[in-house]
Design an enzyme around this catalytic site. Structure first.
Site, PDB file in Angstrom:
ATOM      1  N   SER A 144       0.864  -1.200   0.000  1.00  0.00           N
ATOM      2  CA  SER A 144       0.000   0.000   0.000  1.00  0.00           C
ATOM      3  C   SER A 144       0.889   1.234   0.000  1.00  0.00           C
ATOM      4  CB  SER A 144      -0.855   0.005   1.277  1.00  0.00           C
ATOM      5  OG  SER A 144      -1.439   1.274   1.469  1.00  0.00           O
ATOM      6  N   TYR A 191      -1.056  -0.480  10.394  1.00  0.00           N
ATOM      7  CA  TYR A 191      -1.296  -0.927   9.012  1.00  0.00           C
ATOM      8  C   TYR A 191      -0.096  -0.540   8.134  1.00  0.00           C
ATOM      9  CZ  TYR A 191      -3.514  -1.213   4.384  1.00  0.00           C
ATOM     10  OH  TYR A 191      -3.808  -1.509   3.082  1.00  0.00           O
TER      11      TYR A 191
HETATM   12  N1  LIG Z   1      -8.626  -0.886  -1.388  1.00  0.00           N
HETATM   13  C1  LIG Z   1      -7.621  -0.046  -1.198  1.00  0.00           C
HETATM   14  O1  LIG Z   1      -7.792   1.190  -1.284  1.00  0.00           O
HETATM   15  C2  LIG Z   1      -6.249  -0.566  -0.916  1.00  0.00           C
HETATM   16  C3  LIG Z   1      -5.199   0.351  -0.920  1.00  0.00           C
HETATM   17  C4  LIG Z   1      -3.908  -0.102  -0.682  1.00  0.00           C
HETATM   18  C5  LIG Z   1      -3.670  -1.426  -0.435  1.00  0.00           C
HETATM   19  N2  LIG Z   1      -4.724  -2.313  -0.426  1.00  0.00           N
HETATM   20  C6  LIG Z   1      -4.382  -3.719  -0.152  1.00  0.00           C
HETATM   21  O2  LIG Z   1      -4.963  -4.531  -1.168  1.00  0.00           O
HETATM   22  C7  LIG Z   1      -5.258  -5.808  -0.628  1.00  0.00           C
HETATM   23  C8  LIG Z   1      -6.705  -6.155  -0.919  1.00  0.00           C
HETATM   24  O3  LIG Z   1      -7.524  -5.152  -0.346  1.00  0.00           O
HETATM   25  P1  LIG Z   1      -9.050  -4.942  -0.791  1.00  0.00           P
HETATM   26  O4  LIG Z   1      -9.267  -3.487  -0.777  1.00  0.00           O
HETATM   27  O5  LIG Z   1      -9.342  -5.733  -1.993  1.00  0.00           O
HETATM   28  O6  LIG Z   1      -9.753  -5.581   0.497  1.00  0.00           O
HETATM   29  P2  LIG Z   1     -11.233  -6.231   0.631  1.00  0.00           P
HETATM   30  O7  LIG Z   1     -12.141  -5.667  -0.367  1.00  0.00           O
HETATM   31  O8  LIG Z   1     -11.566  -6.095   2.090  1.00  0.00           O
HETATM   32  O9  LIG Z   1     -10.953  -7.775   0.303  1.00  0.00           O
HETATM   33  C9  LIG Z   1     -10.091  -8.486   1.154  1.00  0.00           C
HETATM   34  C10 LIG Z   1     -10.080  -9.957   0.758  1.00  0.00           C
HETATM   35  O10 LIG Z   1      -9.225 -10.646   1.670  1.00  0.00           O
HETATM   36  C11 LIG Z   1      -9.976 -11.619   2.405  1.00  0.00           C
HETATM   37  N3  LIG Z   1      -9.459 -11.656   3.762  1.00  0.00           N
HETATM   38  C12 LIG Z   1      -9.424 -10.667   4.683  1.00  0.00           C
HETATM   39  N4  LIG Z   1      -8.865 -11.117   5.831  1.00  0.00           N
HETATM   40  C13 LIG Z   1      -8.546 -12.410   5.620  1.00  0.00           C
HETATM   41  C14 LIG Z   1      -7.957 -13.418   6.420  1.00  0.00           C
HETATM   42  N5  LIG Z   1      -7.605 -13.189   7.698  1.00  0.00           N
HETATM   43  N6  LIG Z   1      -7.758 -14.636   5.891  1.00  0.00           N
HETATM   44  C15 LIG Z   1      -8.128 -14.892   4.599  1.00  0.00           C
HETATM   45  N7  LIG Z   1      -8.681 -14.000   3.800  1.00  0.00           N
HETATM   46  C16 LIG Z   1      -8.894 -12.761   4.306  1.00  0.00           C
HETATM   47  C17 LIG Z   1     -11.428 -11.147   2.316  1.00  0.00           C
HETATM   48  O11 LIG Z   1     -12.368 -12.197   2.468  1.00  0.00           O
HETATM   49  P3  LIG Z   1     -12.980 -12.593   3.928  1.00  0.00           P
HETATM   50  O12 LIG Z   1     -13.384 -11.316   4.573  1.00  0.00           O
HETATM   51  O13 LIG Z   1     -14.111 -13.536   3.646  1.00  0.00           O
HETATM   52  O14 LIG Z   1     -11.870 -13.273   4.655  1.00  0.00           O
HETATM   53  C18 LIG Z   1     -11.442 -10.616   0.885  1.00  0.00           C
HETATM   54  O15 LIG Z   1     -11.515 -11.676  -0.041  1.00  0.00           O
HETATM   55  C19 LIG Z   1      -4.907  -5.729   0.863  1.00  0.00           C
HETATM   56  O16 LIG Z   1      -3.621  -6.232   1.057  1.00  0.00           O
HETATM   57  C20 LIG Z   1      -4.945  -4.247   1.144  1.00  0.00           C
HETATM   58  O17 LIG Z   1      -4.129  -3.898   2.245  1.00  0.00           O
HETATM   59  C21 LIG Z   1      -5.992  -1.909  -0.653  1.00  0.00           C
END
Ligand SMILES: NC(=O)c1ccc[n+]([C@@H]2O[C@H](COP(=O)([O-])OP(=O)(O)OC[C@H]3O[C@@H](n4cnc5c(N)ncnc54)[C@H](OP(=O)(O)O)[C@@H]3O)[C@@H](O)[C@H]2O)c1
Length: 301
Positions: free
Chosen positions: A190, A203
């Site tokens: 991130s 985080y």
């Molecule tokens: N969206 C942003 O703006 C953003 C920005 C920078 C970085 N990121 C990074 O991008 C990645 C994905 O983020 P996202 O925005 O797509 O998040 P999201 O929409 O919350 O999706 C997260 C995914 O991970 C799974 N997950 C969460 N905790 C878990 C656990 N303990 N074990 C197994 N699976 C787990 C969730 O399913 P379940 O809840 O069913 O487990 C879901 O499939 C992360 O690493 C995040 O830090 C996101």
């Protein structure tokens, strides 16, 4: 003071020993390749824009960026195993992917648990016959809290979900990636790993550590034909940040900082991740690529 000196001395000795043993253990083929300036095997092929015949493990594939990555890799022809905690969400996705003719399997796994990580890798090993080309460490939780209010339990939970899981899964995947002879790890970090953000200290620490882990593993595992890279997204429209997207003040301030003047879409991250997995990027190793519309390079007020 003497303790500090001893530690550095030990590190130095250990470093020299492992360098020597590595040289001794080099095969004749590797030595010849090094002498010819080839290093690890070049693997650019005519098929460099395809993942046909490759296997991938993507954590957190049921939503947001992870789901977009599963679908992008599947479009390039990879067979994928994914995981998440919710069985219901996973089954919905598996049905969707079956209808799209993608080769995707899934299992329920909480990546914060070391035992569940081992079970996940056992599953991938048996499905993919001991060979894995791609590991995407994507699953993570967001966590926002002023530093002085963070409890030890919360700190440990964020660390184990976001960072321990990525390190441990990479370690567990190492023999499978090596066996594939063309391995690629991509960490999903991130911009919070580069920038100081109020209330995101823990985080941000998980992501900053991930950026360095990328560079370290890229050096340590290149000899095993495993490349390690990382992407650092800015704000991407996913369920993780939905509450922020509903906050008009946040949206206005944040988009002002982004030269492209908008948030990103999951597919825009998935496309870069797919590139890092393709043979087309076979000379890219140890890089952390920001996918943030230019936010981290913007020096304007
Ligand atoms: N969206 C942003 O703006 C953003 C920005 C920078 C970085 N990121 C990074 O991008 C990645 C994905 O983020 P996202 O925005 O797509 O998040 P999201 O929409 O919350 O999706 C997260 C995914 O991970 C799974 N997950 C969460 N905790 C878990 C656990 N303990 N074990 C197994 N699976 C787990 C969730 O399913 P379940 O809840 O069913 O487990 C879901 O499939 C992360 O690493 C995040 O830090 C996101």
């Amino acid at each position: 003071m003497s303790h500090v000196n001893m530690t550095w001395l030990d590190l130095f000795r250990h470093g020299s020993r492992s360098r020597n043993s590595r040289l001794r253990l080099s095969t004749e083929r590797e030595k010849k390749a090094m002498e010819a300036g080839n290093g690890c095997r070049p693997n650019i092929t005519d098929d460099r824009w395809s993942l046909r015949g490759t296997t991938a493990l993507v954590t957190g594939g049921s939503k947001g960026i992870g789901r977009a990555i599963v679908e992008e890799l599947a479009r390039f022809g990879a067979a994928i195993h994914t995981c998440c905690r919710s069985e219901q969400e996973l089954n919905k996705c598996l049905q969707r992917w079956e209808a799209m003719n993608f080769t995707v399997t899934g299992s329920v796994c909480d990546v914060s648990s070391p035992v569940e990580r081992e079970n996940l890798m056992d599953k991938a090993r048996s499905i993919f016959d001991g060979k894995l080309n791609i590991l995407i460490n994507n699953a993570a939780i967001g966590y926002i809290n002023p530093a002085i209010k963070v409890t030890l339990e919360e700190y440990k939970h964020v660390m184990s979900t976001n960072l321990d899981s990525a390190f441990h899964l990479s370690q567990l995947a190492h023999p499978l990636l090596k066996a594939s002879a063309r391995g690629s790890i991509v960490f999903i970090s991130s911009v919070a790993g580069f920038l100081g953000i109020n209330t995101a200290s823990v985080y941000g620490a998980t992501k900053g550590a991930m950026n360095q882990l990328t560079r370290s593993l890229a050096c340590e595992w290149a000899k095993d034909n495993i490349r390690t890279n990382c992407v650092a997204p800015g704000v991407i429209r996913t369920p993780l940040v939905r509450p922020l997207l509903d906050n008009k003040e946040f949206v206005a301030k944040e988009t002002r900082r982004v030269p492209l003047r908008r948030f990103g879409e999951p597919k825009e991250v998935a496309a870069v991740v797919a590139f890092l997995c393709l043979p087309a990027s076979c000379y890219v190793n140890g890089q952390v690529i920001c996918i943030d519309g230019g936010k981290t390079i913007n020096g304007n007020l």
